[in-house]
Write an enzyme that holds these catalytic residues in place. Structure first.
Site, PDB file in Angstrom:
ATOM      1  N   GLU A 121     -16.900 -35.236  28.150  1.00 13.37           N
ATOM      2  CA  GLU A 121     -15.684 -35.196  28.961  1.00 13.37           C
ATOM      3  C   GLU A 121     -15.854 -36.039  30.230  1.00 13.37           C
ATOM      4  O   GLU A 121     -14.946 -36.784  30.605  1.00 13.37           O
ATOM      5  CB  GLU A 121     -15.354 -33.729  29.293  1.00 13.37           C
ATOM      6  CG  GLU A 121     -14.173 -33.506  30.198  1.00 13.37           C
ATOM      7  CD  GLU A 121     -12.904 -34.209  29.743  1.00 13.37           C
ATOM      8  OE1 GLU A 121     -12.806 -34.653  28.597  1.00 13.37           O
ATOM      9  OE2 GLU A 121     -12.005 -34.348  30.597  1.00 13.37           O
TER      10      GLU A 121
ATOM     11  N   HIS B 107     -34.297 -42.638  19.646  1.00 17.17           N
ATOM     12  CA  HIS B 107     -34.003 -43.061  18.272  1.00 17.17           C
ATOM     13  C   HIS B 107     -33.240 -44.381  18.216  1.00 17.17           C
ATOM     14  O   HIS B 107     -32.666 -44.718  17.183  1.00 17.17           O
ATOM     15  CB  HIS B 107     -33.227 -41.965  17.537  1.00 17.17           C
ATOM     16  CG  HIS B 107     -34.038 -40.719  17.338  1.00 17.17           C
ATOM     17  ND1 HIS B 107     -35.189 -40.700  16.584  1.00 17.17           N
ATOM     18  CD2 HIS B 107     -33.887 -39.465  17.836  1.00 17.17           C
ATOM     19  CE1 HIS B 107     -35.697 -39.478  16.604  1.00 17.17           C
ATOM     20  NE2 HIS B 107     -34.933 -38.711  17.367  1.00 17.17           N
TER      21      HIS B 107
ATOM     22  N   ARG C 127       4.733 -40.142  30.753  1.00 14.27           N
ATOM     23  CA  ARG C 127       4.646 -40.357  29.309  1.00 14.27           C
ATOM     24  C   ARG C 127       4.436 -41.826  28.948  1.00 14.27           C
ATOM     25  O   ARG C 127       4.185 -42.146  27.791  1.00 14.27           O
ATOM     26  CB  ARG C 127       5.926 -39.855  28.625  1.00 14.27           C
ATOM     27  CG  ARG C 127       6.173 -38.388  28.807  1.00 14.27           C
ATOM     28  CD  ARG C 127       7.469 -38.005  28.118  1.00 14.27           C
ATOM     29  NE  ARG C 127       7.362 -38.182  26.689  1.00 14.27           N
ATOM     30  CZ  ARG C 127       7.037 -37.225  25.834  1.00 14.27           C
ATOM     31  NH1 ARG C 127       6.784 -36.024  26.276  1.00 14.27           N
ATOM     32  NH2 ARG C 127       6.973 -37.465  24.546  1.00 14.27           N
TER      33      ARG C 127
ATOM     34  N   TRP D 289       5.518 -46.750  26.618  1.00 16.06           N
ATOM     35  CA  TRP D 289       4.086 -46.893  26.405  1.00 16.06           C
ATOM     36  C   TRP D 289       3.986 -47.674  25.098  1.00 16.06           C
ATOM     37  O   TRP D 289       4.306 -47.167  24.031  1.00 16.06           O
ATOM     38  CB  TRP D 289       3.408 -45.537  26.282  1.00 16.06           C
ATOM     39  CG  TRP D 289       1.931 -45.636  26.098  1.00 16.06           C
ATOM     40  CD1 TRP D 289       1.000 -45.800  27.079  1.00 16.06           C
ATOM     41  CD2 TRP D 289       1.209 -45.571  24.861  1.00 16.06           C
ATOM     42  NE1 TRP D 289      -0.257 -45.852  26.532  1.00 16.06           N
ATOM     43  CE2 TRP D 289      -0.160 -45.715  25.180  1.00 16.06           C
ATOM     44  CE3 TRP D 289       1.570 -45.425  23.535  1.00 16.06           C
ATOM     45  CZ2 TRP D 289      -1.152 -45.703  24.212  1.00 16.06           C
ATOM     46  CZ3 TRP D 289       0.576 -45.417  22.567  1.00 16.06           C
ATOM     47  CH2 TRP D 289      -0.764 -45.557  22.912  1.00 16.06           C
TER      48      TRP D 289
ATOM     49  N   ASN E 274      11.539 -42.758  20.843  1.00 16.01           N
ATOM     50  CA  ASN E 274      10.152 -42.352  21.056  1.00 16.01           C
ATOM     51  C   ASN E 274       9.594 -42.005  19.689  1.00 16.01           C
ATOM     52  O   ASN E 274      10.149 -41.173  18.989  1.00 16.01           O
ATOM     53  CB  ASN E 274      10.097 -41.130  21.983  1.00 16.01           C
ATOM     54  CG  ASN E 274       8.697 -40.558  22.087  1.00 16.01           C
ATOM     55  OD1 ASN E 274       7.714 -41.274  21.945  1.00 16.01           O
ATOM     56  ND2 ASN E 274       8.612 -39.258  22.324  1.00 16.01           N
ATOM     57  N   GLY E 275       8.494 -42.666  19.298  1.00 14.23           N
ATOM     58  CA  GLY E 275       7.906 -42.403  17.986  1.00 14.23           C
ATOM     59  C   GLY E 275       7.503 -43.708  17.332  1.00 14.23           C
ATOM     60  O   GLY E 275       7.430 -44.745  17.999  1.00 14.23           O
TER      61      GLY E 275
ATOM     62  N   GLU F   1     -11.777 -43.713  31.588  1.00 12.53           N
ATOM     63  CA  GLU F   1     -10.321 -43.737  31.747  1.00 12.53           C
ATOM     64  C   GLU F   1      -9.883 -44.300  33.081  1.00 12.53           C
ATOM     65  O   GLU F   1      -8.932 -45.050  33.159  1.00 12.53           O
ATOM     66  CB  GLU F   1      -9.788 -42.288  31.732  1.00 12.53           C
ATOM     67  CG  GLU F   1      -9.458 -41.713  30.428  1.00 12.53           C
ATOM     68  CD  GLU F   1      -8.853 -40.329  30.609  1.00 12.53           C
ATOM     69  OE1 GLU F   1      -9.552 -39.411  31.094  1.00 12.53           O
ATOM     70  OE2 GLU F   1      -7.679 -40.157  30.256  1.00 12.53           O
TER      71      GLU F   1
ATOM     72  N   LYS G  49     -13.643 -39.293  31.291  1.00 16.68           N
ATOM     73  CA  LYS G  49     -12.972 -39.377  32.595  1.00 16.68           C
ATOM     74  C   LYS G  49     -13.370 -40.671  33.303  1.00 16.68           C
ATOM     75  O   LYS G  49     -12.553 -41.384  33.868  1.00 16.68           O
ATOM     76  CB  LYS G  49     -13.405 -38.179  33.424  1.00 16.68           C
ATOM     77  CG  LYS G  49     -12.439 -37.403  34.183  1.00 16.68           C
ATOM     78  CD  LYS G  49     -11.473 -36.518  33.479  1.00 16.68           C
ATOM     79  CE  LYS G  49     -10.774 -37.055  32.287  1.00 16.68           C
ATOM     80  NZ  LYS G  49     -10.188 -36.060  31.428  1.00 16.68           N
TER      81      LYS G  49
ATOM     82  N   CYS H 211       6.027 -42.650  25.521  1.00 16.86           N
ATOM     83  CA  CYS H 211       7.358 -43.043  25.917  1.00 16.86           C
ATOM     84  C   CYS H 211       8.148 -41.781  26.287  1.00 16.86           C
ATOM     85  O   CYS H 211       7.928 -40.715  25.719  1.00 16.86           O
ATOM     86  CB  CYS H 211       8.165 -43.758  24.829  1.00 16.86           C
ATOM     87  SG  CYS H 211       7.354 -45.202  24.151  1.00 16.86           S
TER      88      CYS H 211
ATOM     89  N   LYS I 238       0.346 -39.930  29.356  1.00 20.53           N
ATOM     90  CA  LYS I 238      -0.105 -38.539  29.430  1.00 20.53           C
ATOM     91  C   LYS I 238      -0.060 -37.815  28.100  1.00 20.53           C
ATOM     92  O   LYS I 238      -1.004 -37.165  27.714  1.00 20.53           O
ATOM     93  CB  LYS I 238       0.734 -37.792  30.468  1.00 20.53           C
ATOM     94  CG  LYS I 238       0.302 -36.356  30.692  1.00 20.53           C
ATOM     95  CD  LYS I 238      -1.061 -36.282  31.339  1.00 20.53           C
ATOM     96  CE  LYS I 238      -1.556 -34.871  31.549  1.00 20.53           C
ATOM     97  NZ  LYS I 238      -3.001 -34.858  31.813  1.00 20.53           N
TER      98      LYS I 238
HETATM   99  C1  F6R Z   1      -7.836 -37.474  28.815  1.00 17.60           C
HETATM  100  C2  F6R Z   1      -6.768 -36.752  28.139  1.00 17.60           C
HETATM  101  C3  F6R Z   1      -6.604 -36.950  26.680  1.00 17.60           C
HETATM  102  C4  F6R Z   1      -5.946 -35.724  26.030  1.00 17.60           C
HETATM  103  C5  F6R Z   1      -5.631 -35.991  24.557  1.00 17.60           C
HETATM  104  C6  F6R Z   1      -5.063 -34.760  23.880  1.00 17.60           C
HETATM  105  O1  F6R Z   1      -7.891 -37.211  30.183  1.00 17.60           O
HETATM  106  O2  F6R Z   1      -6.017 -36.050  28.761  1.00 17.60           O
HETATM  107  O3  F6R Z   1      -7.797 -37.261  26.048  1.00 17.60           O
HETATM  108  O4  F6R Z   1      -6.813 -34.646  26.124  1.00 17.60           O
HETATM  109  O5  F6R Z   1      -4.723 -37.040  24.468  1.00 17.60           O
HETATM  110  O6  F6R Z   1      -3.916 -34.318  24.546  1.00 17.60           O
HETATM  111  P1  F6R Z   1      -3.420 -32.819  24.512  1.00 17.60           P
HETATM  112  O7  F6R Z   1      -4.477 -31.963  25.120  1.00 17.60           O
HETATM  113  O8  F6R Z   1      -2.156 -32.837  25.309  1.00 17.60           O
HETATM  114  O9  F6R Z   1      -3.201 -32.481  23.066  1.00 17.60           O
END
Ligand code: F6R
Length: 608
Positions: free
Chosen positions: A485, A508, A27, A77, A103-104, A492, A489, A2, A603
């Site tokens: 990773e 296994h 956000r 969010w 926010n929280g 996501e 990606k 948020c 984000k």
């Molecule tokens: C995926 C992504 C998330 C962040 C995670 C931690 O593309 O960006 O998995 O890596 O939420 O966020 P940060 O790095 O901002 O602590």
């Protein structure tokens, strides 16, 4: 997550408010609302979905006014309750006199709600935030500030709030505990702002005040006072250069693609002043000088999501190259462990946003135990970067939308530099290898450029795989971080299911899933495990499974190939990771996904 935004001033609401909400939209983008307030009228505009829907709704409805107005706004969010207009912020009291954005997460909201329901309060939403609006009404002391100060200590855990009240129409209150909030004002002090973070700031901000926990800003007319734990304090304003935070999409179809293509430049920025390529050594200034004061024999990495994957690579590099004991902990779980703080251990936290609540909690705990903490963060001025004494910024520039790409590459590069530091500091330096890695690092931006030229070839492979529904992403050794990773990606943004798995683990149990409709992506540069990876391909093929091989060699036994340019064993992850990003991007784009705003995500994750 948020985003919350507040403004006091005379500017035109519909333009400025929407501008700021758009900046904060990364956000959270489930829904957006704002309330504009002036002493004689109040206007609420709300919309489920993206800020652009709100823009359409608010056009021509809000007019410029010569008097001061007080605005609070929110991009959501969802944490409590579905994405509906009722659950959108701002939330308000039953008498419709008190409005807030939050926010929280209020962890004791159920208990508080029950006590209010017992007093016949009615609730229109499922949110924890509405409970606070009703609680303020119930505790009303004939003054907004007094009542807010009375109510806040009864709330458990995280918040950043902005409050306005019809009873005190020329006031706005911003307060922070755990969730981020910044306050700033124009030089003539005629425009005053609140925002969830600095990333939303689009021009030079001269007078910014970063609020700490339990700090509150009380604006009355156009004057403000700051309180810490309810006592008046004076806090000096800072100037931040936000030029580096500006982000534009240019001609790229998506921000994600633009950020993938920025990676060669990002790496050159990470190297700057840190590596002396002429003499093949590190420039040991800044953070390294701080680290030099101590002897460490172990590094513990703590992070979440993409940043957590970056650290996995760090543990391998540190152990293989620097000969240092190291482990990686997922931040959200770490606090539940009985952490024994070791004097000779360096606890390294990594975060793109610097606002991740799951990481901030164990960091605060470790700091309270006098542990040696170190941060690698991307966002200058973020909460995390303000919590530790020593750190390295990742210098990736603003990452606008959800899927992290260039921040990951900048993270692994920074981690490799940290590894070189410890390697050099320890007695076991294998100088020839050390120099070779530095020489190769200098070439990596150019090698990435070569790979990026193959983007359209990778799209052709994505066209072939896009209709399968589930995948394994296989790895050995250093490719672990890359496979996890890339799989993240892929999930996501394409919404296709994928699971990262060590190749040798297939037999296994997981091999049971493989058939003609269940392909595997294998990351297998020609390192010392290349032959073993060829055997894994055979294992999959023998079960009718299809294989996409990401390698510097064309692999005839694979169904599809993504050929990457050559580098040395230690630096292949820079290249394979970007191949993984392109596979995810093109697959998602061919499936018409909303790549920059994937469903259900935001984000920065500032809630636990
Ligand atoms: C995926 C992504 C998330 C962040 C995670 C931690 O593309 O960006 O998995 O890596 O939420 O966020 P940060 O790095 O901002 O602590």
């Amino acid at each position: 997550m948020c985003g919350i935004f507040g403004y006091v001033g005379k500017q035109n609401a519909s333009k400025v408010l929407i501008h700021w909400l758009e900046k904060l939209e990364y956000r959270g983008y489930d829904s957006a609302w704002f309330v504009v307030w002036n002493t004689s009228w109040l206007q609420l505009v709300k919309s489920v979905g993206k800020v652009s829907y709100l823009t359409a709704k608010s056009e021509n409805t809000l007019v410029a006014d010569e008097t001061f107005s007080y605005w609070i706004a929110h991009t959501r969010w969802a944490t409590h309750g579905w994405v509906t207009e009722n659950n959108c912020h701002p939330h308000y009291s039953e008498n419709e006199k008190i409005y807030l954005v939050h926010n929280g997460i209020i962890e004791n909201y159920k208990e508080l709600k029950d006590s209010l329901v017992a007093k016949w309060y009615k609730f229109y939403s499922e949110t924890d935030s509405e409970v606070v609006a009703k609680l303020i009404e119930d505790s009303w002391e004939w003054n907004l500030l007094k009542t807010v100060e009375k109510v806040l200590p009864t709330l458990e855990w995280a918040y950043a709030f902005l409050f306005i009240s019809k009873e005190n129409p020329d006031e706005i209150i911003g307060v922070k505990y755990w969730s981020p909030l910044v306050f700033w004002y124009s030089n003539d002090k005629k425009d005053l702002y609140f925002s969830s973070d600095t990333q939303a700031l689009a021009w030079v901000v001269e007078n910014i005040i970063f609020l700490d926990d339990w700090e509150l800003v009380h604006i009355k007319s156009s004057d403000y006072t700051i309180k810490s734990e309810w006592k008046l304090v004076s806090k000096s304003a800072e100037k931040i250069d936000v030029a580096s935070l500006k982000a534009e999409k240019w001609d790229f179809k998506h921000f994600m693609l633009k950020e993938i293509f920025e990676q060669p430049k990002v790496l050159n920025d990470v190297f700057r002043w840190r590596i002396d390529f002429e003499n093949l050594k590190l420039n040991k200034a800044g953070s390294f000088e701080e680290l030099d004061k101590f002897e460490f024999d172990k590094v513990v990495f703590v992070a979440c999501g993409t940043s957590y994957h970056a650290w996995w690579l760090g543990t391998y590099w540190l152990q293989d190259l620097a000969g240092m004991d190291s482990s990686v902990e997922v931040a959200s779980e770490y606090e539940y462990k009985n952490i024994r703080v070791e004097a000779k251990t360096l606890y390294v936290f990594i975060s793109q946003s610097g606002e991740t609540a799951d990481s901030i909690e164990p960091l605060k705990y470790l700091k309270s135990k006098w542990a040696h903490t170190f941060w690698i963060v991307n966002v200058v001025g973020s909460t995390i970067s303000r919590l530790t004494d020593s750190w390295m910024f990742t210098r990736a520039g603003t990452e606008v939308w959800v899927a992290s790409t260039k921040a990951f590459t900048a993270q692994i590069c920074t981690i490799l530099i940290l590894t070189l530091y410890f390697w050099e500091k320890n007695w076991n330096l294998w100088r020839q290898k050390y120099r070779q890695i530095i020489q190769e690092l200098q070439k990596i931006p150019g090698i990435i450029d070569e790979l990026l030229k193959e983007s359209e070839e990778i799209r052709k492979v994505a066209q072939e795989i896009k209709d399968y529904k589930q995948f394994f992403f296989l790895w050995r050794h250093l490719e672990l971080a890359v496979a996890y990773e890339s799989s993240l990606k892929f999930k996501e943004i394409s919404y296709l299911n994928s699971q990262a798995l060590p190749s040798w683990e297939l037999k296994h149990g997981s091999l049971a899933l493989v058939d003609k409709d269940f392909p595997s992506v294998i990351f297998m540069p020609s390192d010392f495990l290349y032959e073993k990876n060829l055997s894994s391909i055979q294992e999959v093929k023998a079960r009718n499974g299809k294989i996409l091989a990401v390698s510097n060699k064309k692999i005839d036994s694979a169904t599809w190939n993504v050929i990457i340019p050559e580098t040395i064993e230690e630096t292949y992850p820079f290249i394979t990771a970007i191949a993984g990003q392109l596979i995810a991007y093109h697959t998602a784009d061919l499936l018409w996904r909303d790549i920059d705003k994937p469903r259900n995500l935001a984000k920065s994750v500032t809630v636990k």
